[in-house]
Design an enzyme around this catalytic site. Structure first.
Site, PDB file in Angstrom:
ATOM      1  N   TYR A 298       2.593  17.288 -66.813  1.00 31.51           N
ATOM      2  CA  TYR A 298       3.214  16.464 -65.778  1.00 31.51           C
ATOM      3  C   TYR A 298       2.151  16.102 -64.756  1.00 31.51           C
ATOM      4  O   TYR A 298       1.463  16.984 -64.242  1.00 31.51           O
ATOM      5  CB  TYR A 298       4.369  17.198 -65.083  1.00 31.51           C
TER       6      TYR A 298
ATOM      7  N   LYS B 186       0.337  18.915 -53.030  1.00 32.17           N
ATOM      8  CA  LYS B 186       1.385  19.906 -52.779  1.00 32.17           C
ATOM      9  C   LYS B 186       1.077  20.894 -51.633  1.00 32.17           C
ATOM     10  O   LYS B 186       1.388  20.603 -50.500  1.00 32.17           O
ATOM     11  CB  LYS B 186       1.741  20.620 -54.077  1.00 32.17           C
TER      12      LYS B 186
ATOM     13  N   TYR C  81      15.426  11.765 -58.934  1.00 34.90           N
ATOM     14  CA  TYR C  81      16.005  11.918 -60.272  1.00 34.90           C
ATOM     15  C   TYR C  81      17.530  11.949 -60.207  1.00 34.90           C
ATOM     16  O   TYR C  81      18.162  12.832 -60.769  1.00 34.90           O
ATOM     17  CB  TYR C  81      15.472  13.186 -60.951  1.00 34.90           C
TER      18      TYR C  81
ATOM     19  N   ASP D 244      -6.063  18.410 -62.897  1.00 33.96           N
ATOM     20  CA  ASP D 244      -4.969  18.151 -61.961  1.00 33.96           C
ATOM     21  C   ASP D 244      -4.503  19.496 -61.418  1.00 33.96           C
ATOM     22  O   ASP D 244      -3.721  20.201 -62.039  1.00 33.96           O
ATOM     23  CB  ASP D 244      -3.839  17.404 -62.668  1.00 33.96           C
TER      24      ASP D 244
HETATM   25  C1  LIG Z   1       3.801  17.413 -58.264  1.00 34.06           C
HETATM   26  C2  LIG Z   1       2.675  17.077 -59.146  1.00 34.06           C
HETATM   27  C3  LIG Z   1       2.102  15.794 -59.149  1.00 34.06           C
HETATM   28  C4  LIG Z   1       2.649  14.666 -58.314  1.00 34.06           C
HETATM   29  O1  LIG Z   1       2.571  14.901 -56.949  1.00 34.06           O
HETATM   30  P1  LIG Z   1       3.521  14.069 -55.937  1.00 34.06           P
HETATM   31  O2  LIG Z   1       3.061  14.500 -54.585  1.00 34.06           O
HETATM   32  O3  LIG Z   1       4.921  14.478 -56.260  1.00 34.06           O
HETATM   33  O4  LIG Z   1       3.293  12.629 -56.210  1.00 34.06           O
HETATM   34  C5  LIG Z   1       1.015  15.575 -59.969  1.00 34.06           C
HETATM   35  N1  LIG Z   1       0.515  16.536 -60.752  1.00 34.06           N
HETATM   36  C6  LIG Z   1       1.025  17.785 -60.768  1.00 34.06           C
HETATM   37  C7  LIG Z   1       0.405  18.838 -61.625  1.00 34.06           C
HETATM   38  C8  LIG Z   1       2.141  18.097 -59.975  1.00 34.06           C
HETATM   39  O5  LIG Z   1       2.673  19.318 -60.017  1.00 34.06           O
END
Ligand SMILES: *Cc1c(COP(=O)(O)O)cnc(C)c1O
Length: 424
Positions: free
Chosen positions: A138, A277, A18, A248
């Site tokens: 997100y 993560k 970014y 997610d």
């Molecule tokens: C960080 C994140 C992503 C993307 O993961 P990357 O490893 O950065 O591609 C997707 N969904 C959520 C909820 C996230 O916090």
């Protein structure tokens, strides 16, 4: 390489997230990282209040994780996954299946890719291609994932014309978790919002493949905590209308919110789950998309296969990280951090320029009235020995679970100092 040369070459050649190619903001070279601390090349030590983008839950350079990486490296670093398999991946998949109750595991190479895979599964499974999500979310930076991020503040409005158009419900009302300094009781679920979900899902059900949300905590879209009743309703609606529910859990998974998974707050099981993560304890890039056998059956041949999928090194470290999590009293650790954050941040609730302070598990958030001056906040917290990366209206921390009370007090102290620099 000395600090000045590093900074200069970084500026000349390296693109950061970014950011423009040669950012005005200072970029800080890190020489080493151990436990909860980063050691900068100039000798300063900072507490990593971000767990390096929420991943380093056990702290940096953990002896067990480092040993697992070394051991695996001596055996093999990588083999392709098409037509081949190996013990680290098999063990990890079995383990994730046991933890989630979802039997089928696709090992992806980053969170965004895990979301892409989830979307493909949903499309292949149902033959429909639209998704329903909530505003304020997100889900990653790739195109499929961007299309379900908040369309306004999701950092991706530049690409609006290039994205599929999905169905967006309003942002779920906040009010879940602790609000230090506020006398108000926790807010109950808003019946009007539940009705809004009912109406919207019913109206679009015929064209929808799935509902995709971050369970309970909306992360990079605004660090908001919503009532588990909304997630339960989405599960019910998915069942009623024959849609899939995609959770997610990339940010919420592995204990961050005080439960193992965000879905556990609601007692809900999704059809498809994305993990990432903290999966490798922040060591290596790895993510996973899991689904039920029923979904897998309906998908048939899943049309996805990244070059580095199932990387043995990452899978071995992920296995060690899950063992570590199993062994440590993470629930008490996260509870302790939750109380420490609530106590430490109570003082800034009601301060000039602060809209709300909220805490859930090992997540502490100060939402400001106006967009924060990132450079000024970062300078201030660094002067107080802490690394944070504020964005938008948010000064927040997601510290490693191993953060000691004194170090946690340093983080909240630094946040308070940053709040003191806000214009009221
Ligand atoms: C960080 C994140 C992503 C993307 O993961 P990357 O490893 O950065 O591609 C997707 N969904 C959520 C909820 C996230 O916090």
């Amino acid at each position: 390489m000395d600090d000045a040369t590093l900074r200069e070459l970084d500026r000349k050649h390296v693109w950061h997230p970014y950011a423009p190619a040669s950012p005005k903001a200072l970029i800080h070279p890190v020489a080493a990282a151990e436990g909860v601390r980063l050691r900068l090349a100039d000798g300063r030590e900072l507490i990593d209040g971000m767990s390096s983008w929420w991943a380093v839950i056990h702290g940096h350079d953990h002896p067990r994780l480092t040993a697992a990486a070394h051991e695996q490296l001596d055996v093999m670093a990588h083999v392709m996954f098409g037509g081949l398999t190996h013990e680290p991946a098999v063990r990890l998949a079995r383990r994730l299946a046991e933890m989630t109750g979802l039997q089928k595991v696709f090992l992806a190479d980053s969170g965004s890719v895990a979301v892409e895979v989830a979307v493909k599964m949903a499309i292949q499974c149902t033959g429909r291609s639209r998704l329903l999500t909530v505003r304020g979310g997100y889900h990653g930076d790739t195109f499929g994932a961007m299309a379900v991020c908040d369309p306004v503040n999701g950092m991706h409005h530049l690409f609006a014309g290039a994205l599929p158009e999905h169905v967006f419900a309003d942002r779920p009302p906040g009010g879940y978790g602790l609000r230090p300094g506020a006398t108000a009781e926790p807010e109950p679920a808003d019946p009007a919002y539940l009705t809004h979900l009912d109406t919207l899902v019913a109206r679009h059900a015929h064209e929808l493949a799935a509902i995709i949300v971050e369970p309970v905590v909306q992360g990079a879209g605004g660090m908001r905590f919503y009532h588990p009743a909304y997630l339960r309703r989405l599960r019910e609606l998915a069942d009623r209308h024959g849609l899939l529910l995609i959770a997610d859990e990339i940010a919420t998974g592995f204990g961050r919110t005080g439960e193992m998974f965000g879905c556990d707050h609601a007692g809900v099981r999704p059809d498809i789950m994305c993990l990432g993560k903290a999966l490798t304890g922040g060591y290596l890039t790895l993510a996973a998309t899991l689904c039920t056998p029923e979904v897998a059956e309906r998908v048939g041949v899943l049309m996805h296969g990244p070059t580095f999928m199932g990387n043995p090194l990452a899978a071995a470290v992920a296995g060690a990280s899950l063992t570590l999590l199993e062994e440590r009293p993470w629930r008490e650790e996260v509870k302790g951090i939750e109380s420490g954050l609530a106590e430490g941040l109570a003082a800034v609730a009601g301060a000039p320029g602060v809209r709300e302070v909220r805490v859930l598990g090992a997540i502490g958030v100060v939402e400001t009235e106006r967009p924060v001056d990132v450079a000024r906040v970062q300078d201030t917290v660094m002067e107080h020995g802490v690394w944070l990366r504020p964005f938008g209206h948010l000064i927040y921390t997601m510290p490693p679970y191993v953060t000691a009370p004194d170090d946690l007090a340093m983080i909240t102290g630094a946040m308070a100092a940053a709040v003191a620099t806000l214009d009221g």
